[in-house]
Design a protein around this motif. Structure first.
Motif, PDB file in Angstrom:
ATOM      1  N   ALA A  15      40.795  46.363  46.924  1.00 40.53           N
ATOM      2  CA  ALA A  15      39.521  45.644  46.861  1.00 40.53           C
ATOM      3  C   ALA A  15      39.740  44.172  46.511  1.00 40.53           C
ATOM      4  O   ALA A  15      39.140  43.278  47.111  1.00 40.53           O
ATOM      5  CB  ALA A  15      38.599  46.303  45.835  1.00 40.53           C
ATOM      6  N   GLU A  20      35.977  38.184  45.313  1.00 38.48           N
ATOM      7  CA  GLU A  20      34.625  37.942  44.790  1.00 38.48           C
ATOM      8  C   GLU A  20      33.789  39.225  44.861  1.00 38.48           C
ATOM      9  O   GLU A  20      33.057  39.554  43.936  1.00 38.48           O
ATOM     10  CB  GLU A  20      33.971  36.809  45.589  1.00 38.48           C
ATOM     11  N   ALA A  21      33.930  39.956  45.962  1.00 40.47           N
ATOM     12  CA  ALA A  21      33.198  41.226  46.063  1.00 40.47           C
ATOM     13  C   ALA A  21      33.672  42.192  44.981  1.00 40.47           C
ATOM     14  O   ALA A  21      32.879  42.942  44.414  1.00 40.47           O
ATOM     15  CB  ALA A  21      33.397  41.846  47.447  1.00 40.47           C
ATOM     16  N   ALA A  22      34.963  42.171  44.689  1.00 40.57           N
ATOM     17  CA  ALA A  22      35.492  43.034  43.628  1.00 40.57           C
ATOM     18  C   ALA A  22      34.874  42.652  42.284  1.00 40.57           C
ATOM     19  O   ALA A  22      34.450  43.512  41.514  1.00 40.57           O
ATOM     20  CB  ALA A  22      37.016  42.911  43.574  1.00 40.57           C
ATOM     21  N   ARG A  23      34.796  41.355  42.024  1.00 39.06           N
ATOM     22  CA  ARG A  23      34.217  40.891  40.759  1.00 39.06           C
ATOM     23  C   ARG A  23      32.745  41.304  40.674  1.00 39.06           C
ATOM     24  O   ARG A  23      32.281  41.793  39.647  1.00 39.06           O
ATOM     25  CB  ARG A  23      34.340  39.368  40.663  1.00 39.06           C
ATOM     26  N   LEU A  24      32.015  41.114  41.784  1.00 37.05           N
ATOM     27  CA  LEU A  24      30.593  41.463  41.781  1.00 37.05           C
ATOM     28  C   LEU A  24      30.380  42.979  41.721  1.00 37.05           C
ATOM     29  O   LEU A  24      29.273  43.432  41.479  1.00 37.05           O
ATOM     30  CB  LEU A  24      29.887  40.889  43.020  1.00 37.05           C
ATOM     31  N   SER A  25      31.434  43.750  41.973  1.00 42.72           N
ATOM     32  CA  SER A  25      31.327  45.199  41.824  1.00 42.72           C
ATOM     33  C   SER A  25      31.745  45.634  40.425  1.00 42.72           C
ATOM     34  O   SER A  25      31.893  46.827  40.163  1.00 42.72           O
ATOM     35  CB  SER A  25      32.211  45.908  42.857  1.00 42.72           C
ATOM     36  N   GLY A  26      31.979  44.671  39.547  1.00 40.06           N
ATOM     37  CA  GLY A  26      32.267  45.003  38.165  1.00 40.06           C
ATOM     38  C   GLY A  26      33.728  45.320  37.877  1.00 40.06           C
ATOM     39  O   GLY A  26      34.051  45.825  36.809  1.00 40.06           O
ATOM     40  N   ILE A  27      34.614  45.027  38.814  1.00 39.47           N
ATOM     41  CA  ILE A  27      36.035  45.290  38.580  1.00 39.47           C
ATOM     42  C   ILE A  27      36.613  44.188  37.686  1.00 39.47           C
ATOM     43  O   ILE A  27      36.402  43.008  37.955  1.00 39.47           O
ATOM     44  CB  ILE A  27      36.791  45.346  39.923  1.00 39.47           C
ATOM     45  N   PRO A  28      37.306  44.565  36.604  1.00 42.92           N
ATOM     46  CA  PRO A  28      37.907  43.539  35.734  1.00 42.92           C
ATOM     47  C   PRO A  28      39.122  42.921  36.407  1.00 42.92           C
ATOM     48  O   PRO A  28      40.266  43.332  36.167  1.00 42.92           O
ATOM     49  CB  PRO A  28      38.284  44.312  34.471  1.00 42.92           C
TER      50      PRO A  28
END
Lengths: 506, 323
Positions: free
Chosen positions: B204, B210-218
Motif C-alpha cells: 500500500a 498518501e492513500a496509505a496515510r489516509l487509510s490510517g496506516i502508520p
C-alpha cells in the motif's frame, strides 16, 4: 465589441469527448484584439477542457483553432506558444529557485560571446519590461521569495516578453487578497489597451462582470450565450449558468428528526483559513459544504477528517466526547473516515485489487497477530461489492481497471468497512456517470438512515440540493449562510455562493 | 454479466500471489534464462551436471537472502544501497565475536543484531527525512564501509570454527546448508508479503503513500519496520557468508547491493514500488548466478563478465519500463 476589430483567436466548432461523454459540443468562440473575454460555467461545464484545448494541452476531436492567421486542427503546447498563446494558472508554473529576470527570460536569455548568458543585459531588459507594465519587483531576487500575486505578475511579464497576443488566465484571483486582485485588474486593462486579447476564467462572477468586455457562458459542454459585459448582470448570468430547471431536483430526505448532536465544532480556526467556525451536525444528518475555491469548505473537511491538526484553535466533540485527532488514523479510530476528491492521487492504491483497497483502512479487523485471514477478506470484499453494486464483481481485479464511478464506490466501501460513523467526503461524485452518481447518493442516504453522519464538500449545485439535509455556504473561512435544500432552486444556491464576498471589488 | 465476473473471482482468488503478475517483463526473463541454459549446455556439457547446478545455488545463496529482504523495500517504494556494507559489518561482528568469546551462538546473534540495528537506523532516517532513500542509504553505505574497515583493522578476521563446518562444508541430503537458508528466506518473505499486515502495508505504501496515510496506516513506523526486516535478512546473510569464507572481511559484501537490487528488478518488481513478488526475485538471483557460472565455464574473463552483468541489469530496467 466593434466588429471591425481584428480577431486575435477564433475557435470553430470544437468538439471533445471523453469515454463517450461529450465534454465540449460544437463550440464557437472568438476574442478580438484588445478584448477581455470572460468564460464562466459550473464545474463540469467544460471550462477546463476548453482551456486545455486553447493552450494546446489537449487536442480537440474535431473543429479548428485559427490564431495568428493560421488554422490548426490541434495545437501542441509549443505551437500554441509560437502562435502567441500564453496561459497563466492560479499557481503559475515557474522556477522558484531562479531569479525574477531568469524566469522572464527562460529559454531566451540574452547571450554574450561563446553563448554565455549576459546577466547584466537580462536584468536590465527585465527591469525595463516590468517598468513598462507598471510592476515594481527587484529582478535579481529569487522568485521563491515572492508571494503568489507577485509570481503571477512575473508569469504575465514572461508572456509579454514572449510576445503573446492571447493571454489565458485561469482563476487568477483565487489566492489573492483584494488589493492584489485590484492591481491585477489594472494590469489586465493595460494589457488589453495595448492590444492583447485576454481570456478570463473564474467562478467569481462579480469579478468577471467587472473586467470583461464580453462573457461566454458554457453549460454541459455547450455554449449557451455570449453577452456584453456592460449589459450583463449577475442574476442573468446565474440563470444562464444553471439553465432552466424545469424539474425540481429530486430530494430524498428522511423524515426522522435529527435532534441528537453527533459532531460539534466549536469556534475552530486554522492556518488553512478557517475563521471561528462553529457547527453542530446531528446523528444521521447529511450536511453539504460549499462555496468558492478557498472559501473554507475543504479546509473544514480536512479539520474534521483529522488531516489538518496543526495549530488549530477551538475544540470539537464527537458523540459527546472530546475529539482532537492528531493524525488521520486517530480520526479513523473514532469512526471518522475521510474520502478525498483525488481518487488516483490520494484515495486508491491503483496497483492493488478491489478487495485489498476495500480492506485497507481496517486491515487489523481481518488479522490476528498480524496474520491475515485472506478468505475472510475475499468474503468481505465480495459482500461489499454486492452491497455497493460494484462492477465488475471481481474482488481480485486491480482497481485501476475500474471506471471512475466504481472506483468511488470502492473508496466508499473502504470507509464503510472501517466502521465509519462519520463520513467526510470531498466531491463524492465528481467525474462519474449519472447512474453511478445516483447509486452513490443512495448509498450515502441509506448510511445516514442507519445512523451514520455525512459531511460532504461539493461544488455541484444539483448534488448539494439532492443529497444534503442542510447546505452550509462558506466564505472567507466562515459559515456565511445555512440553507435548507427544501424547495431550493439551483439558481438561488448559486446566487448564495456568489453573494458579495468580503474580498469583493464593488 | 454476473457469471463471467464470478468465475474470474473464484479462479483468481485461489491463485498464489507470486504467479499473478506474469507479464511481458517476466516472460522475457524466463526466455533469457532458457537461452543461457541451452547455449551453455551446448558449449559445455558439464553445465547441466547436478554438481554444477548445486554449485550455482551455493554461490548465490547469500545474494538470495539479501535480495529477499530488498524485495519488500522496493515493493514499499524504498531502497537500501547500504546492504552490501551492512553485510560486511554483520560478518565482521560475527567473526570478531567468535574470536573473542569462542561462542558461535553469540557470534550468530551479534551478526544478526548488527544487521537489524543498521536496518532500523536506515529506516528511521528514511522515514523522518524528505531526502530519497537512494541518497540516505548511499550515505550510510559509505559510513558502514568505513566502519567495516575499522572493525577489521584492515585485515581478515579468520577462524569461525563450527560456523565454517556447517555453512562452508556441511550439507544435508547433498544440499549445502546455505542453499536451505536461501530457500527459507525466500519462503519467509513470500509468507510475509502474502499473509501478513506488514506485507500488505508495504504494497500500500509503495503503491500510494498518501492513500496509505489516509487509510490510517502508520507509514513511518511501517517503514522503519521494513528496513529493520531487510536488515535482519542482511544479518543472516552476513553470518552465512562468514561461515562460507571461514572469516570476516571488510570487503565481503562489496557489490551485493547492486546485485541484490538487480535481482529484484529483473524479477519484475518495479523501482517505483506498489507491486512485485519474491518468487520473481528468486528468478533474478538464479539468472545472475547462471550468467556468471556459464561465463566461467565458457572461459569469459572477469572484466568482460562485469560488462555483461551491467548489460543485463540495464536491459531488465528498460524492459520493465515498457511492461
Amino acid at each position: 465589441m466593434n466588429s471591425a476589430t481584428p480577431l486575435a483567436i477564433q475557435v470553430q466548432s470544437v468538439t471533445k469527448s471523453f469515454l463517450g461523454q461529450r465534454a465540449l459540443d460544437d463550440i464557437d468562440f472568438e476574442v478580438a484584439r484588445g478584448e477581455v473575454h470572460g468564460l464562466v460555467g459550473k464545474n463540469g461545464a467544460g471550462k477546463s477542457t476548453f482551456m486545455k484545448i486553447l493552450s494546446g494541452a489537449q487536442p480537440p476531436d474535431s473543429g479548428q483553432i485559427i490564431v495568428g492567421g493560421k488554422a490548426f486542427k490541434a495545437l501542441n503546447p509549443a505551437e500554441g506558444r509560437a502562435a502567441g498563446i500564453a496561459i497563466v494558472y492560479q499557481n503559475p508554473e515557474l522556477h522558484l529557485d531562479l531569479t525574477v529576470a531568469a524566469n522572464i527570460f527562460l529559454g531566451a536569455e540574452p547571450r554574450k560571446a561563446l553563448g554565455i548568458i549576459d546577466e547584466k543585459a537580462m536584468s536590465r531588459q527585465a527591469a525595463e519590461l516590468l517598468a513598462r507594465l507598471g510592476l515594481d519587483l527587484p529582478v535579481d531576487k529569487r522568485l521563491g521569495d515572492f508571494d503568489i500575486a507577485d509570481r503571477q505578475q512575473v508569469a504575465i511579464a514572461k508572456a509579454v516578453r514572449e510576445k503573446a497576443h492571447v493571454l489565458l488566465l485561469d482563476e487568477p484571483t483565487a489566492a489573492l487578497n483584494k488589493a492584489q486582485a485590484e492591481f491585477l485588474f489594472n494590469l489586465i486593462r493595460d494589457l488589453a489597451k495595448q492590444g492583447m486579447a485576454i481570456v478570463y476564467v473564474s467562478h467569481h462572477l462579480d469579478e468577471v462582470l467587472e473586467i470583461s468586455d464580453r462573457i461566454t457562458v458554457l453549460r454541459n459542454g455547450r455554449k449557451v450565450a455570449v453577452v456584453e459585459g456592460r449589459s450583463a448582470d449577475k442574476d442573468g448570468l446565474i440563470s444562464m449558468i444553471v439553465g432552466r430547471t424545469l424539474d425540481a431536483v429530486e430530494t430524498h430526505r428522511s423524515v426522522a428528526a435529527r435532534t441528537d448532536p453527533y459532531l460539534v465544532v466549536d469556534a475552530v480556526s486554522s492556518e488553512d483559513g478557517l475563521a471561528d467556525v462553529s457547527l453542530t451536525v446531528g446523528k444521521g444528518e447529511i450536511v453539504g459544504l460549499t462555496g468558492l475555491i478557498g472559501g473554507g469548505a475543504n479546509a473544514l473537511a480536512a479539520v474534521i477528517g483529522g488531516l489538518d491538526h496543526r495549530n488549530l484553535s477551538g475544540a470539537m466533540t464527537l458523540g459527546g466526547k472530546p475529539y482532537a485527532p492528531r493524525a488521520v488514523r486517530e480520526a479513523i479510530a473514532r469512526g471518522v473516515l475521510f474520502i478525498p476528491e483525488d481518487m488516483r492521487g490520494r484515495g486508491l492504491v491503483m496497483s492493488l485489487s478491489i478487495a485489498k483497497n476495500i480492506s485497507l483502512a481496517a486491515l487489523k479487523s481481518l488479522a490476528k497477530l498480524g496474520w491475515l485471514n485472506l478468505p475472510k477478506e475475499t468474503g468481505v470484499a465480495t459482500e461489499m461489492s454486492e452491497r455497493l453494486d460494484l462492477n465488475p464483481r471481481a474482488p481480485s481485479r486491480e482497481v485501476r481497471f475500474l471506471s471512475g464511478g466504481n472506483q468511488r464506490k470502492a473508496l466508499l466501501g473502504r470507509a464503510i468497512f472501517a466502521d465509519g460513523e462519520l463520513f467526510v467526503l470531498e466531491e463524492p461524485t465528481q467525474g462519474v456517470d449519472v447512474e453511478s452518481q445516483r447509486q452513490i447518493h443512495d448509498h450515502l442516504r441509506s448510511l445516514a438512515a442507519k445512523g451514520a453522519t455525512v459531511v460532504f464538500v461539493s461544488t455541484d449545485l444539483e448534488e448539494l440540493i439532492a443529497l444534503a439535509d442542510r447546505i452550509l455556504v462558506l466564505r472567507g473561512g466562515r459559515i456565511e449562510q445555512t440553507l435548507s435544500p427544501e424547495g431550493l432552486d439551483p439558481q438561488q444556491l448559486l446566487a448564495a455562493i456568489q453573494t458579495q464576498s468580503t474580498r469583493s471589488l464593488n | 454479466m454476473s457469471s463471467p465476473a464470478a468465475s474470474v473471482a473464484s479462479s483468481t482468488s485461489r491463485k498464489p500471489g507470486g504467479f499473478r503478475s506474469l507479464d511481458i517483463g517476466r516472460y522475457t526473463l524466463l526466455i533469457v534464462l532458457l537461452l543461457i541454459v541451452v547455449v551453455t549446455a551446448i558449449g559445455n556439457p558439464r553445465f547441466l551436471s547436478v554438481n554444477n547446478l548445486m554449485n550455482i545455488l551455493f554461490q548465490v545463496s547469500a545474494l538470495g537472502i539479501v535480495a529477499s529482504g530488498q524485495t519488500i523495500l522496493l515493493i514499499a517504494g524504498g531502497l537500501d544501497l547500504s546492504v552490501g556494507a551492512a553485510l560486511s559489518v554483520a560478518g565482521l561482528a560475527t567473526a570478531l565475536t567468535i574470536m573473542s568469546t569462542g561462542s558461535v551462538t553469540l557470534g550468530i546473534l551479534a551478526g544478526v543484531a548488527a544487521g537489524v540495528v543498521v536496518g532500523a537506523i536506515n529506516g528511521m532516517l528514511v522515514a523522518t527525512n524528505r531526502a530519497t532513500p537512494f541518497i540516505i542509504t548511499l550515505g550510510t553505505m559509505t559510513f558502514l564501509q568505513g566502519v567495516a574497515i575499522l572493525m577489521s583493522g584492515g585485515s581478515p578476521i579468520n577462524g569461525t570454527g563450527a560456523l565454517f563446518n556447517v555453512f562452508g562444508l556441511g550439507d544435508f541430503l547433498g544440499v549445502p546448508w546455505p542453499v536451505y537458508a536461501m530457500f527459507a528466506s525466500i519462503l519467509a518473505m513470500f509468507v510475509i508479503l502474502r499473509f501478513t499486515t506488514l506485507g500488505r502495508y508495504a504494497f500500500a505504501i509503495g503503491g500510494n503513500e498518501e492513500a496509505a496515510r489516509l487509510s490510517g496506516i502508520p507509514v513511518r513506523r511501517i517503514k522503519i519496520a521494513l528496513y529493520a526486516l531487510s536488515g535482519l535478512f542482511v544479518g543472516v546473510a552476513g553470518v552465512i557468508l562468514t561461515g562460507i569464507l571461514d572469516s570476516g572481511l571488510p570487503s565481503m559484501g562489496t557489490g551485493y547491493e547492486l546485485r541484490a537490487i538487480a535481482a529484484v528488478v529483473i524479477g519484475g518488481t518495479p523501482l517505483i514500488g506498489g507491486r512485485g513478488t519474491v518468487l520473481g526475485t528468486l528468478g533474478g538471483v538464479l539468472l545472475l548466478g547462471l550468467v556468471s557460472n556459464s561465463m566461467n565455464l565458457l572461459g569469459v574473463g572477469a572484466n568482460f563478465q562485469s560488462a555483461v552483468l551491467g548489460l543485463i541489469i540495464t536491459a531488465a530496467v528498460l524492459l520493465q519500463k515498457k511492461a
